[in-house]
Every structure is written in structure tokens, then in C-alpha cells.
Design an enzyme around this catalytic site. Structure first.
Site, PDB file in Angstrom:
ATOM      1  N   LYS A 158     -22.958  56.037 -56.911  1.00 30.56           N
ATOM      2  CA  LYS A 158     -23.556  56.241 -58.233  1.00 30.56           C
ATOM      3  C   LYS A 158     -24.084  57.668 -58.347  1.00 30.56           C
ATOM      4  O   LYS A 158     -24.798  58.141 -57.453  1.00 30.56           O
ATOM      5  CB  LYS A 158     -24.712  55.260 -58.452  1.00 30.56           C
ATOM      6  CG  LYS A 158     -24.306  53.792 -58.368  1.00 30.56           C
ATOM      7  CD  LYS A 158     -25.499  52.865 -58.319  1.00 30.56           C
ATOM      8  CE  LYS A 158     -26.223  52.792 -59.621  1.00 30.56           C
ATOM      9  NZ  LYS A 158     -27.290  51.737 -59.583  1.00 30.56           N
ATOM     10  N   GLY A 164     -25.115  54.565 -68.012  1.00 22.63           N
ATOM     11  CA  GLY A 164     -24.021  54.101 -68.848  1.00 22.63           C
ATOM     12  C   GLY A 164     -22.702  53.963 -68.124  1.00 22.63           C
ATOM     13  O   GLY A 164     -21.639  53.990 -68.746  1.00 22.63           O
ATOM     14  N   GLY A 165     -22.739  53.839 -66.781  1.00 20.17           N
ATOM     15  CA  GLY A 165     -21.508  53.653 -66.028  1.00 20.17           C
ATOM     16  C   GLY A 165     -20.809  54.945 -65.646  1.00 20.17           C
ATOM     17  O   GLY A 165     -19.808  54.924 -64.918  1.00 20.17           O
ATOM     18  N   HIS A 208     -27.294  41.252 -64.110  1.00 22.06           N
ATOM     19  CA  HIS A 208     -28.127  42.377 -64.547  1.00 22.06           C
ATOM     20  C   HIS A 208     -29.257  41.806 -65.401  1.00 22.06           C
ATOM     21  O   HIS A 208     -29.035  41.345 -66.514  1.00 22.06           O
ATOM     22  CB  HIS A 208     -27.269  43.358 -65.362  1.00 22.06           C
ATOM     23  CG  HIS A 208     -28.021  44.549 -65.871  1.00 22.06           C
ATOM     24  ND1 HIS A 208     -27.492  45.813 -65.852  1.00 22.06           N
ATOM     25  CD2 HIS A 208     -29.251  44.681 -66.427  1.00 22.06           C
ATOM     26  CE1 HIS A 208     -28.365  46.659 -66.367  1.00 22.06           C
ATOM     27  NE2 HIS A 208     -29.436  45.987 -66.732  1.00 22.06           N
ATOM     28  N   HIS A 235     -19.661  48.557 -67.137  1.00 23.12           N
ATOM     29  CA  HIS A 235     -21.089  48.852 -67.047  1.00 23.12           C
ATOM     30  C   HIS A 235     -21.742  49.076 -68.410  1.00 23.12           C
ATOM     31  O   HIS A 235     -22.890  49.527 -68.479  1.00 23.12           O
ATOM     32  CB  HIS A 235     -21.343  50.065 -66.137  1.00 23.12           C
ATOM     33  CG  HIS A 235     -20.704  49.947 -64.789  1.00 23.12           C
ATOM     34  ND1 HIS A 235     -21.145  49.049 -63.825  1.00 23.12           N
ATOM     35  CD2 HIS A 235     -19.628  50.582 -64.230  1.00 23.12           C
ATOM     36  CE1 HIS A 235     -20.385  49.161 -62.738  1.00 23.12           C
ATOM     37  NE2 HIS A 235     -19.467  50.075 -62.963  1.00 23.12           N
ATOM     38  N   GLU A 275     -34.820  47.836 -64.833  1.00 24.69           N
ATOM     39  CA  GLU A 275     -33.564  47.114 -64.645  1.00 24.69           C
ATOM     40  C   GLU A 275     -33.426  46.676 -63.188  1.00 24.69           C
ATOM     41  O   GLU A 275     -33.623  47.473 -62.274  1.00 24.69           O
ATOM     42  CB  GLU A 275     -32.382  47.986 -65.066  1.00 24.69           C
ATOM     43  CG  GLU A 275     -32.456  48.410 -66.528  1.00 24.69           C
ATOM     44  CD  GLU A 275     -31.140  48.964 -67.044  1.00 24.69           C
ATOM     45  OE1 GLU A 275     -30.219  49.173 -66.221  1.00 24.69           O
ATOM     46  OE2 GLU A 275     -31.035  49.180 -68.255  1.00 24.69           O
ATOM     47  N   ARG A 297     -37.340  54.539 -72.460  1.00 26.12           N
ATOM     48  CA  ARG A 297     -37.167  54.585 -73.917  1.00 26.12           C
ATOM     49  C   ARG A 297     -37.056  53.157 -74.433  1.00 26.12           C
ATOM     50  O   ARG A 297     -37.045  52.197 -73.656  1.00 26.12           O
ATOM     51  CB  ARG A 297     -35.884  55.347 -74.279  1.00 26.12           C
ATOM     52  CG  ARG A 297     -34.651  54.784 -73.571  1.00 26.12           C
ATOM     53  CD  ARG A 297     -33.371  55.426 -74.009  1.00 26.12           C
ATOM     54  NE  ARG A 297     -32.251  55.114 -73.152  1.00 26.12           N
ATOM     55  CZ  ARG A 297     -31.554  53.992 -73.165  1.00 26.12           C
ATOM     56  NH1 ARG A 297     -31.886  53.012 -74.003  1.00 26.12           N
ATOM     57  NH2 ARG A 297     -30.534  53.805 -72.359  1.00 26.12           N
TER      58      ARG A 297
END
Length: 666
Positions: A158, A164-165, A208, A235, A275, A297
């Protein structure tokens, strides 16, 4: 409380913020680019300021212009929405340096959570569980490969500054690691200006689940329960729900407490989301979830939290930013029922979800669901921005009832003019695993072919499209005169690039057969009313919503939208006869081809312009032989219904019916 705020965003989130501000008596200032000059958010706001050309780099990412617009308009605060500058700590600092209030967290909190590796190190220190992996500074390929071997495959690479993938690669085999690492680093550099990555253990059946948190400047931090966002494609979230299905009380308590601890670790105020990746291979357990990242946000999916808590998160944002304490304490925040949100996009699922910018010629949403949108019928989805059309949210006492209401709402949403993912969303709502709560982040990928399958249009849809195309009213049918036998009309349509040719035969009042060679389907009680077209077939009562747009028809029937282009047997003459010498656009669309230029000699039936509209290409042809005098369009132009495209001078008529064109009979 603020008297006036500026919203540094566009589309549905700008409209969403305007709605709450208006309820609170706060004046709003919108910003807009060239592409959004007639946008819904610009019209809704009390004031609007132009900030630049369509590309985001020249408009919505120009923080200095946005701050100046706020100062010039007398706004006291800036709401960033989500995306664009919402998680840019330098923008936050510039806003505050200008003497304005940023409606969101501090720059320090954003920085602390902005890099995934640093954030995870901070979470470890705060006692929040994190996924096993390498989050350090060393980035040479051999070292990272060795760390992946230690963690054990499969692993996830990652980009540490990602989201956002982007910059993310799943690696199942050590032999594929080097190529995947190179790709993730390259994508991280191009998307975020940072090629550094982290390596994590990949959870094979991941869910998720995220927790909405809120903090104020008085030391109070609360959670607003969890959302399940496991239905994802590459994702990207597709359908979200609150609360998470099959969530045991002890797991909820552990997860929400970890989320609050994470927020407190960075002295967080305003709205945020923690998350977690969750082991979904069996029942959820207190030791089976790990911190992934924090979104500093408001989230796109915040309406489902609003639905189950009865709270307005934007109002909370405004109050906290104005210095007020949180409106409620933790024990005052209840959880009521279940909610779903589905995101409607202008994209083509049958073509691997290719974005489909284009005109929204017809837009109709149902009652009984919450609709968050930044568009109206007649607007255009721009290629410059995210192709979201709307979010549909439903709420009920139980999960099954909320899902049923979502399915109903999607099935009654009618959008025509460009491809959408509505059919895909409906198929997803009907999936047995999703309906029973047995889902993980890989569900869509495993079933994509089934979920995106587009069946051929059935005869009922053809009947209703044909009635609109031929302007037929069963009460006063114009099927022509017949001495013997029943009257019939031939109709030719195009759906998804395929010719659909049928005969409509009138068997009696409101009784029509749709014939295809030797087969026929009979419809009774066919009628047209203000709320749509109706018919009965084989015991089924059918109601269709039908929109005729220029040379096309869109039919919403049984929750499925089918678009048809009309092939008019008189189309050659209808495109502009010798008396008019003009070719005009039959509907709003995009010019795909202009194979002629001034001075070109053309024959009757020759293609002059190819226009793309209603997801199909329409060839506009010469009505007679002649010479092109003027061309008023170019490839790539967006043209409106009735726009003049080509002018030409007809050739002199030939004696004895002769023609200059070998295409005279086309």
C-alpha cells in the site's frame, strides 16, 4: 455561530452542506469552475464565485483562489466537503492564517493521520490494534521482499500516502512481489507525490467496518456507531450500511472504544472516521479487527449514520467549528433501525465500469428514499470530475426491510442519456450472500460477470418503446386502414448496438401483439396515462415509465432501464430535406464524427454527422444529393437538441428520376 460560510467543493456534497446551512440560517457561498457554470450547487447557494477552468488543478484545487473568494465574499469559515482540499493540511493552515475558520480538524491531526505508516505507529502507541506488517522507512526492494516473507503471503502493498485504492497491490506469490512493488511505488508517486509503501498481512476474508467519531475543542470525543462498507469494487465503496450486520455487542464495544482512543491520540476535533479491516471468515470477535486508516473529513456514506442516529452531522461540524461543545454525550446517542446507501454513477458496468460522462437527458427519483444529488435533468456529467450522479439512502426498523426499500427505490429511479450502474446495484441488492449479510470485500469481484450481465430487452419493453416511438395511443390507435385482417405497424429500434425489429399488431381495443417472425407475445389492457404506460401479459400487470428524448426512448420497467434508438423509415427525409438544407441535432449529444467539410459533394443518405446520445451512436444523413456549404460542429463538441450542425445546397433535380448518388435508395 457563523453568519456566512464558503463551501470549497461541488456536486452533491456542496448541495448537502447548503441544505443544513440554510436550515440554520447561515448564508452560503459556492465556488464553481467553467464546467459548473449552470450546476445545481451554484444555483442553490446564496452567492457564487467563479474560480477557474474545468480541470481541478486550475479550479477546485486552487486553495489561494478559494481563500480569496471567502475573504472577498465576507465568509467567516470554509467547509471543504470531501475530496479536493478536505485533507490537505497546508490548505487548513492557509485558511487559518487568513483569519478564517476551517470546518474540519486541525492541520496537525490531518498530518498525523496522513501517512499510513506514521499513523499506524501512532496507533500502536495508543493501544489500537493494527494489522501485522512493515511500516518503516526502508524502501529498497530486497528488504521489502524479505519483510513480506516474514509476514507471510498473501500480503498487501500500500502506498503510505494513498487512498481510494491507488497505489495498492495484492500479492499472493513471492514471484510476483517485485513487479507489484514497482507498480505500487509508481502509482503512489504519480498520485500522491510519494513512492514509499508499507507491507501488510492480507486478511483473506476481509470486511471493511468503520466507526464515525466526533470530537470538539473542549476535550469531548464520542462515536456514532459503525458502518459496514464491505461491498467494494477495486477498493471503492459501492453500498454501505449502518450498523454492521451480525455485530455482537462486545465487538461493537471494543471497536468503538478503539476508534475513540485513536481520535484522542491525535487530539481530534470535528468529524472523522476510523477504518478497520475485520476478519470475516467467521463470527466477528473482539480480537479480529485492526486499524487501517483514519479519514480526517466527512465521509461520502455519512447519510446512513444520520439515518440510524437521527442526527445531522453537518450541523455538528458547524457547531464544533464555531467553538461549541458536542451537542450530545455518548450515552445520549442512540442507535435506531438499519440504513443502506447506494451510490449511483455514470459508468458502464458491462464495460468494466468505464466512466460514462455525458448528458442526463431525463432524471427522476422516487419518493420514500433520501436522495443526495448535485444534478438535475438536462445537466451533464463532466469528464473532469467524479461521475457520481446521486446517493440513495433508505432506513427501516430491520435490515431486511431497509434493503427491500433500497431495492424498490433503485428500481424506481429513472436516468436516461448516459450509462449508469443502476442495474448492477439492483442485481447486488438481490444477491443471496449480501441479503443474508454474508459479504466481504471480494464479493463483487467474485460475482462481477453475473452482476453486470445485461439481458436482451423483452417484448414488454419493446412494446412500450414502440408505442412512444410511433406515438401510439391504444385508445385511438393509428395502425392504418385494412380491408381484411388485423392492422399492424413495423417498428425498428436499436438497443445496446443491436437491431430490435418487431411488428405491432392490433387485435382489439387495448389488445396488441408484438410479433417477431413466427412468435408473438400478446398484451391486453394496454393504456397510456399521466403516470406511465400499462399493460397486462400472462397474469402480470406491467407499469412502465417512458421518456421520449428526440430520436430515442428510455423505458423503466420492472426496475430495469432499457434505452432504444429509433430508426425512422423516413429518417433520410426527416434529417433535413431540400427545402431546409439543414441538419440539426435530434437530441443533446456528443459529436463523434464529421466526415464532411465545406465543399464536399454528398449523395442522398450519406452520413454527415455521427452523434452519440443515449449510450448509442446516431448517424445523421443527407436528405438529398448536394454540396456542403457550412459545418457548424466539430468532433468532441457537446451539442443541444435542435442545434444546427451542417448546411448544404441541394443538387439540381435530374430528369427521369436519375440521381447523382449510388446511395439514392438508402
Amino acid at each position: 455561530m457563523f453568519a456566512k460560510i464558503l463551501i470549497a467543493n461541488r456536486g452533491e456534497i456542496a448541495c448537502r452542506v447548503i441544505d443544513t446551512a440554510r436550515k440554520m440560517g447561515i448564508t452560503t457561498v459556492a465556488v464553481y469552475s467553467d464546467a459548473d457554470a449552470e450546476s445545481r450547487h451554484r444555483i442553490l447557494a446564496d452567492e457564487a464565485v467563479h474560480i477557474g477552468p474545468a480541470p481541478v488543478s486550475d479550479s477546485y484545487l486552487k486553495g489561494d483562489r478559494i481563500i480569496q473568494a471567502a475573504l472577498d465574499s465576507g465568509a467567516q469559515a470554509i467547509h471543504p466537503g470531501y475530496g479536493f482540499l478536505s485533507e490537505n493540511p497546508d490548505f487548513v493552515a492557509a485558511v487559518e492564517a487568513a483569519g478564517l475558520t476551517f470546518i474540519g480538524p486541525s492541520a496537525a491531526s490531518i498530518r498525523a493521520m496522513g501517512l499510513k505508516d506514521a499513523a499506524k505507529a501512532l496507533m500502536v502507541k495508543a493501544g489500537v490494534p493494527v494489522v501485522p506488517g512493515y511500516h518503516g522507512e526502508r524502501q529498497d526492494a530486497d528488504f521489502l521482499a524479505a519483510e513480506a516473507d516474514k509476514i507471510g503471503y498473501p500480503v498487501l502493498i500500500k502506498a503510505r500516502a494513498g487512498g481510494g485504492g491507488k497505489g495498492m497491490r495484492l500479492v499472493n506469490d513471492p514471484a510476483d512481489f517485485a513487479a507489484a512493488l514497482e507498480g505500487a511505488q509508481r502509482e503512489g508517486q504519480s498520485s500522491f507525490g510519494d513512492s514509499a509503501v508499507l507491507i501488510e498481512k492480507y486478511i483473506t476474508t476481509p470486511r471493511h467496518i468503520e466507526v464515525q467519531v466526533f470530537g470538539d475543542r473542549h476535550g469531548n470525543t464520542v462515536h456514532l456507531y459503525e458502518r459496514d462498507c464491505s461491498l467494494q469494487r477495486r477498493h471503492q465503496k459501492v453500498i454501505e450500511e449502518a450498523p454492521a450486520p451480525d455485530m455482537p455487542p462486545e465487538v461493537r464495544a471494543a471497536m468503538t472504544e478503539a476508534a475513540v482512543q485513536a481520535a484522542r491520540a491525535v487530539d481530534y476535533h470535528n468529524a472523522g472516521t476510523i477504518e478497520f479491516i475485520v476478519d470475516g471468515s467467521g463470527p466477528l470477535r473482539p480480537d479480529g479487527f485492526w486499524f487501517m486508516e483514519m479519514n480526517t473529513r466527512l465521509q461520502v456514506e455519512h447519510p446512513v449514520t444520520e439515518a440510524v442516529t437521527g442526527l445531522d452531522l453537518v450541523e455538528w461540524q458547524l457547531r464544533v467549528a464555531a467553538g461549541e461543545p458536542l451537542p450530545l454525550s455518548q450515552d445520549q446517542i442512540g442507535l435506531n433501525g438499519h440504513a443502506f446507501e447506494a451510490r449511483i454513477y455514470a459508468e458502464d458496468p458491462a464495460r468494466d465500469f468505464l466512466p460514462a460522462p455525458g448528458p442526463l437527458l431525463h432524471v427522476s427519483f422516487p419518493d420514500g428514499a433520501r436522495i443526495d444529488t448535485g444534478v438535475r435533468g438536462g445537466d451533464r456529467i463532466s469528464a473532469h470530475y467524479d461521475p457520481m450522479i446521486a446517493k440513495v439512502t433508505t432506513h427501516a426498523a430491520s435490515r431486511s426491510e431497509a434493503l427491500f426499500r433500497l431495492r424498490q427505490a433503485l428500481g424506481r429511479t429513472h436516468i436516461a442519456g448516459t450509462a449508469t450502474n443502476l442495474g448492477f446495484l439492483q442485481a447486488l441488492c438481490l444477491d443471496d450472500d449480501f441479503a443474508s449479510g454474508r459479504m466481504d470485500t471480494g464479493l463483487i469481484g467474485r460475482k462481477q460477470d453475473t452482476l453486470t450481465h445485461v439481458p436482451a430487452p423483452d417484448d414488454a419493453a419493446v412494446l412500450f418503446a414502440a408505442m412512444a416511438a410511433l406515438d401510439l395511443d391504444p385508445a385511438r390507435p393509428r395502425f392504418g386502414f385494412r380491408l381484411w385482417g388485423s392492422a399492424s405497424r413495423r417498428v425498428e429500434l436499436v438497443s445496446d448496438g443491436q437491431l430490435v425489429a418487431r411488428d405491432l399488431r392490433l387485435l382489439g381495443p387495448g389488445h396488441i401483439a408484438v410479433e417477431d417472425g413466427d412468435t408473438a407475445t400478446e398484451f391486453e389492457a394496454v393504456s397510456v396515462s399521466a403516470d406511465g404506460m400499462r399493460a397486462r401479459c400472462g397474469g402480470r400487470n406491467l407499469l412502465a415509465r417512458v421518456a421520449r428524448i428526440g430520436g430515442a426512448v428510455s423505458v423503466l420497467l420492472d426496475g430495469r432501464i432499457t434505452d432504444f434508438a429509433i430508426i425512422d423509415p423516413l429518417a433520410v427525409e426527416a434529417t433535413g430535406g431540400a427545402a431546409e438544407n439543414r441538419i440539426t441535432a435530434p437530441m443533446t449529444g456528443l459529436v463523434r464524427s464529421v466526415p464532411v467539410q465545406p465543399g464536399s459533394k454528398v449523395g442522398r443518405g450519406d452520413i454527415l454527422v455521427v452523434l452519440e446520445a443515449m449510450k448509442m451512436e446516431h448517424s445523421l444523413r443527407a436528405a438529398t444529393d448536394g454540396t456542403i456549404e457550412a459545418v457548424h460542429c466539430a468532433v468532441g463538441d457537446n451539442v443541444g437538441d435542435g442545434a444546427l450542425l451542417v448546411e448544404f445546397a441541394p443538387a439540381d433535380p435530374q430528369p427521369d428520376g436519375e440521381s447523382h448518388s449510388e446511395n439514392a435508395n438508402v
